[in-house]
Design an enzyme around this catalytic site. Structure first.
Site, PDB file in Angstrom:
ATOM      1  N   HIS A   1       9.468   4.588  17.186  1.00 33.84           N
ATOM      2  CA  HIS A   1       8.548   5.617  16.707  1.00 33.84           C
ATOM      3  C   HIS A   1       9.025   7.014  17.103  1.00 33.84           C
ATOM      4  CE1 HIS A   1       5.060   3.841  14.705  1.00 33.84           C
ATOM      5  NE2 HIS A   1       5.318   2.745  15.414  1.00 33.84           N
TER       6      HIS A   1
ATOM      7  N   LYS B   1     -16.111  -4.218   1.074  1.00 29.88           N
ATOM      8  CA  LYS B   1     -15.701  -3.062   1.882  1.00 29.88           C
ATOM      9  C   LYS B   1     -16.330  -3.070   3.274  1.00 29.88           C
ATOM     10  CE  LYS B   1     -15.152  -0.467  -2.391  1.00 29.88           C
ATOM     11  NZ  LYS B   1     -15.582   0.662  -3.225  1.00 29.88           N
TER      12      LYS B   1
ATOM     13  N   ASP C   1      -8.268   0.053  -4.791  1.00 30.69           N
ATOM     14  CA  ASP C   1      -9.334   0.744  -4.066  1.00 30.69           C
ATOM     15  C   ASP C   1      -8.990   0.726  -2.576  1.00 30.69           C
ATOM     16  OD1 ASP C   1     -11.626   1.698  -2.897  1.00 30.69           O
ATOM     17  OD2 ASP C   1     -12.985   0.572  -4.196  1.00 30.69           O
TER      18      ASP C   1
ATOM     19  N   GLU D   1       2.820   7.564   7.743  1.00 37.09           N
ATOM     20  CA  GLU D   1       3.164   7.057   9.074  1.00 37.09           C
ATOM     21  C   GLU D   1       4.651   6.765   9.157  1.00 37.09           C
ATOM     22  OE1 GLU D   1       2.291   3.319  12.126  1.00 37.09           O
ATOM     23  OE2 GLU D   1       1.060   3.594  10.350  1.00 37.09           O
TER      24      GLU D   1
END
Length: 587
Positions: A570, A396, A472, A264
């Site tokens: 951006h 998660k 993770d 990104e």
């Protein structure tokens, strides 16, 4: 030499021949070259092709007509058919000759049309380019570029074979065995004893099975031995991600250069700007509030009353020491901290929390939980273990229990940003930031029914650091739980900003932290491996660095939104083709 291409090696030539070779081919030469490529049996006829075809077609139908007339007359006169005159014998010989010609000519031509069917794939294009390289036209002659493969031809490009005939025949046999299904793909490492060779064979078999090329997915330059049995199964390559550096992050009196793996644009630059603002104001401070990983099995009884009996037993302080001894046998780093139970009918959910040293600790806590369940089976023989994880952990998944009770490392990080820095570096006002934070991160998130999402983009920074340091990535879900607070202090001149993150799940040993690239990023932060001074010190420090980086990212993004810079930044970083070092970030 690449065995996939048909290369043409030029023979030694003299100067005169060389001059002739360098001349552009004439139209006649091009025609001869074309016929040389597609030679047919009909080219050997001594006269034009259309005359030969007409002659034999005429002979065939004429003879057929003649014989039918003669045979009809014999049938009417009751003459035996096997009595053949000279004219009939000549006619039959002519018939056989014409049939042989027509079948042979059109049969061979049909087969050759299949064999020499024009092929516009990449292989022919490469041959044409090779021939043009060997016979370049003189500069004075206008040359045209070779034809490029069409979009449809590009879709037919064959996957580049990884196993060539220079490789052993044994590899080809293994590939065919995998393709046919005789050898399971997952068993290649154990059967071959060579992880890299297994990856190469699996990749080639996958290309043949799917008909899709994996060109562009890197294979070389990776240690496949390092992931065997713990990081990834059935590898066929690895994915490249750029790693940027934000910093220095001044946290608790120490500076850190923070690695962030992301695709990104503007993320690293934005976090870097937040770090710059904090450094100018003396940095940030952090506190680790809790440190404990959880696992919650679900067990079932015949009645709810029986499930409640186990709940009371588990939560009785008199029994905790016994359970802790049983639990802690799983590892010298595992230390049981508390047990929390919840009942749903006759089902009991038992949430164990324990410290895990510098490991993230999921496997460690699971082993301890299994020890306790085995122990309880003797006193509660009617207990049925439904699952080692009953989602009351919760791993998660966004869950209120993690938001309230915490999981992993619970960290709070804060900084005071001076008014002049807010104006000069962040290009906004303290009052504007406070108001935006209240309406966006607090009220807006409440309107959306957010669970732990009272922030601008904490998950952006968490994910980037997690990928870079071998954590993770899926645990980004609960690790990104964060509430960002902003308040005007010092008579409204300065800005107090903080992030509270109750469930940062990180480790510096085990899992992906041992891979070379990820270990290098951990080493950059000074938290690689297990702490030699105090168990768990490195993982706790990594958690504070994550929180500090989130604080920097929150500060910068909120300032960009407040100042109306978000879209502009951006567009500048994501769309520009220029060197970003020549651009002026919002500083």
């Amino acid at each position: 030499m690449d065995v996939r291409r048909r290369s043409v090696l030029p023979k030694p030539i003299n100067a005169a021949a060389g001059e002739q070779l360098l001349k552009p081919p004439t139209t006649n030469q091009k025609t001869q070259h074309h016929h040389h490529q597609q030679v047919k049996a009909s080219d050997a006829l001594p006269f034009p092709l259309y005359l030969a075809n007409g002659l034999f077609f005429t002979m065939f139908f004429s003879v057929i007509y003649f014989l039918l007339i003669r045979w009809r007359g014999k049938i009417r006169d009751s003459t035996p058919l096997h009595v053949v005159t000279l004219s009939e014998l000549v006619a039959m010989i002519s018939l056989i000759a014409s049939v042989i010609y027509l079948v042979g000519f059109f049969g061979i031509d049909f087969v050759q049309s299949l064999i020499y069917k024009p092929n516009h794939d990449v292989w022919d294009v490469e041959d044409e380019q090779n021939e043009q390289f060997l016979v370049p036209p003189p500069k004075s002659v206008t040359s045209f570029p070779p034809p490029q493969p069409s979009r449809f031809a590009a879709e037919k490009v064959k996957p580049a074979p990884l196993i060539t005939h220079q490789e052993s025949q044994e590899d080809e046999e293994v590939i065919e065995s995998v393709v046919s299904g005789k050898t399971p793909s997952y068993s290649l490492e154990s059967k071959l004893g060579d992880c890299k060779r297994a990856a190469i064979i699996r990749r080639e078999a996958l290309q043949r099975i799917t008909g899709k090329s994996l060109e562009g997915l890197p294979l070389e330059g990776f240690d496949y031995e390092s992931i065997l049995g713990q990081c990834c199964e059935m590898p066929v390559g690895y994915v490249q991600l750029p790693v940027g550096i934000a910093g220095p992050l001044l946290l608790d009196g120490r500076e850190y250069m923070v690695p962030m793996a992301t695709t990104e644009g503007c993320l690293v630059a934005s976090t870097n700007r937040g770090c710059k603002a904090m450094v100018a104001c003396g940095g940030a401070t952090s506190v680790v509030l809790k440190d404990g990983m959880t696992r919650a099995p679900v067990v079932r009884f015949g009645t709810a009353k029986r499930a409640a009996e186990l709940k009371f037993f588990m939560e009785d302080p008199m029994n905790f020491e016994t359970l802790a001894v049983i639990f802690n046998k799983s590892s010298r780093f595992a230390k049981l901290q508390n047990i929390q139970c919840a009942i749903a009918g006759k089902n009991l959910y038992i949430r164990f929390r324990c410290s895990t040293g510098d490991a993230m600790g999921m496997n460690m806590v699971s082993k301890g939980v299994q020890n306790v369940l085995d122990f309880l089976q003797s006193d509660f023989p009617d207990m049925e273990v439904i699952g080692i994880s009953g989602n009351f952990c919760a791993d998660k998944k966004p869950a209120a229990v993690n938001w309230i009770e915490g999981r992993g490392k619970s960290v709070v990080c804060e900084a005071i940003i001076k008014e002049e820095i807010v104006k000069k570096v962040l290009k906004t006002e303290v009052s504007a930031l406070v108001e935006l934070n209240m309406l966006k991160n607090l009220t807006g998130s409440a309107m959306a029914g957010a669970l732990g999402g009272f922030n601008a983009h904490a998950s952006n920074i968490v994910s980037a650091i997690y990928i870079a340091t071998g954590q993770d990535p899926a645990q980004n879900v609960e690790s990104s739980h964060c509430i960002t607070m902003m308040e005007a202090v010092n008579d409204g001149k300065d800005l107090h900003v903080s992030v509270t993150m109750p469930s940062i799940e990180v480790g510096t040993v085990g899992g992906g932290t041992q891979l070379a690239s990820q270990a290098a990023c951990l080493n950059l932060l000074g938290v690689k491996g297990a702490s030699k001074e105090k168990a768990g010190a490195n993982s706790r420090l990594l958690a504070t660095i994550v929180a500090g980086s989130v604080l920097a990212g929150e500060l910068s993004l909120m300032s960009a939104i407040s100042a109306g810079q978000l879209v502009k930044s951006h567009m500048k970083y994501n769309r520009s083709n220029r060197d970003v070092t020549q651009l002026c970030p919002p500083t």
